[in-house]
Scaffold this motif. Structure first.
Motif: not given
Length: 452
Positions: A37, A40, A104-105, A107-109, A111
């Motif tokens: 994690e 990431r 990372r929360n 667009d396409h991700e 998450a």
């Protein structure tokens, strides 16, 4: 504490089975999960997660330390900004703060990095040979802190590291404030609040005196005379009233009182449990109350709010927890009448349906009755005026029902500062109270140096 429910019986479920209902809401990360994690994280230069954090933790910094195996370095970075980072990692609404801001929360991700769980991992696995904070040379100054909750503890710790001697006066038998008495048992499990207090006190220079109640056996004017400065971290000690006839009937009580008893209970099977109950409110306390009473065995729990779900102060994440625990949520309904049985005990509540017209809440005239043996009020808390009942305390300026402070957390009384939920600022979050205490300590230190 639970006199209002003395007519109800305890659950038939065993203590062992009930205890299992109050294990960690979010299981901790293991070593492998934490490393994966942490990798990431993009370690953003202008990190939005840090900018939105009320306590200004360097989020990419501590996550990078976890990635390279420097757990103590990660923990030190967190604690430098938030000495109660362990509890905040469990109770902070990260879904609307750092994790919501995570790049990372989007667009396409969609998450985010699990920042809260990573913070918890760092603080649960730190191992220092010596306490990570040392005190500056003694200044000879003494500061009184009223309240051993998040704001008071944070203030005391920072003052102690700056070389001052601190005495904390706490009304209850235990320190920790909301973390000890007011957070859902499945969020802060076991004795985690007390272990965090014990770690904080290891810095030295802090003494705690319990069962010291401001306005009763403790007075503000005497503190001003005996100490170089006073910090008030009083919290909000009085539950608001519904203003309805029958509000003193058996079966109706503040949610915070039940949560208090639940967190301090040695045997959960001895707690009185209604078959059907109503929780009135829309915040985290209302959710905590509804979920916990459901887990204790209430067959039907109904949470009622006078506006819509989008207006609830509890986050969507919290609302989802309630629904996952079979809590029925009814919106657009406001309390109208407490329904009583022949013995004068609560039998339910009548609600009047509402709607919004031009931004104003209006009643429709249509009513619904909901049966219940218990009603829990979670409609907010206000400042306990008895705390500032002595003559000099009346001079403390108020901002509505809270204490007014300037940008440096100074009250209108010289030498007296305040922070946390008792001042009119922000969202009444644990992490925000910690920040208030830290910044107030720095202001006190600066003011004392200026006088010298």
């Amino acid at each position: 504490m639970l006199e209002a429910l003395k007519h109800l019986t305890a659950t038939q479920t065993s203590q062992k089975d009930l205890a299992a209902q109050f294990s960690d809401l979010n299981p901790p990360l293991n070593h492998r999960q934490a490393v994966i994690e942490s990798e990431r994280c993009l370690y953003c230069y202008d990190a939005p997660c840090t900018r939105i954090c009320p306590s200004e933790i360097d989020v990419p910094g501590f996550i990078q330390n976890i990635a390279v195996g420097n757990i103590n370095g990660a923990a030190q970075g967190i604690l430098q900004q938030n000495i109660l980072g362990a509890s905040c990692s469990r109770v902070c609404p990260t879904e609307v703060l750092c994790e919501h801001a995570c790049v990372r929360n989007h667009d396409h991700e969609g998450a985010p990095v699990k920042i809260g769980l990573l913070q918890r991992y760092a603080l649960d696995h730190m191992h220092f040979e010596h306490h990570p904070f040392t005190r500056a040379p003694a200044t000879g100054k003494k500061i009184a802190v009223v309240g051993a909750g998040p704001a008071g503890l944070s203030c005391a710790h920072r003052l102690a590291t700056l070389g001052h001697d601190v005495v904390i006066f706490e009304a209850h038998k235990k320190s920790g404030g909301l973390n000890e008495y007011g957070i859902a048992k499945y969020k802060l499990t076991g004795d985690s609040a007390q272990r965090e207090v014990a770690f904080l006190l290891e810095v030295g220079g802090i003494t705690i005196r319990h069962e010291q109640i401001l306005g009763d056996n403790l007075h503000l004017e005497q503190l001003r005379q005996d100490y170089d400065a006073v910090f008030l971290g009083l919290g909000l000690g009085t539950s608001r009233q519904l203003g309805l006839t029958g509000e003193d009937a058996l079966g109706l009580m503040p949610a915070v009182d039940y949560i208090y008893a639940l967190r301090q209970a040695e045997d959960l099977s001895q707690l009185p449990i209604p078959i059907h109950c109503i929780v009135i409110g829309a915040g985290n306390t209302a959710i905590d109350m509804a979920v916990q009473i459901a887990r204790l065995g209430a067959q039907q729990v109904t949470l009622v709010y006078r506006r819509g779900a989008a207006h609830m102060s509890a986050t969507r994440h919290e609302q989802a927890i309630a629904k996952a625990n079979q809590v029925r949520i009814i919106t657009w309904a406001q309390p109208q009448q407490v329904l009583l049985d022949a013995a004068g005990n609560v039998a339910g509540m009548r609600f009047e349906k509402t709607h919004e017209v031009d931004g104003q809440l209006q009643a429709t005239g249509e009513t619904i009755d909901i049966p219940a043996q218990a009603i829990f009020k979670a409609i907010g808390q206000s400042f306990d005026k008895a705390s500032l009942s002595d003559p000099i305390a009346h001079e403390v300026k108020r901002d509505k029902d809270k204490i007014w402070v300037d940008e440096y957390y100074r009250t209108s009384l010289s030498k007296v500062y305040a922070g946390g939920d008792c001042i009119a600022s922000g969202l009444d979050l644990t992490v925000q109270a910690v920040q208030h205490g830290k910044l107030a300590a720095l202001a006190i230190n600066d003011d004392l140096k200026a006088k010298v």
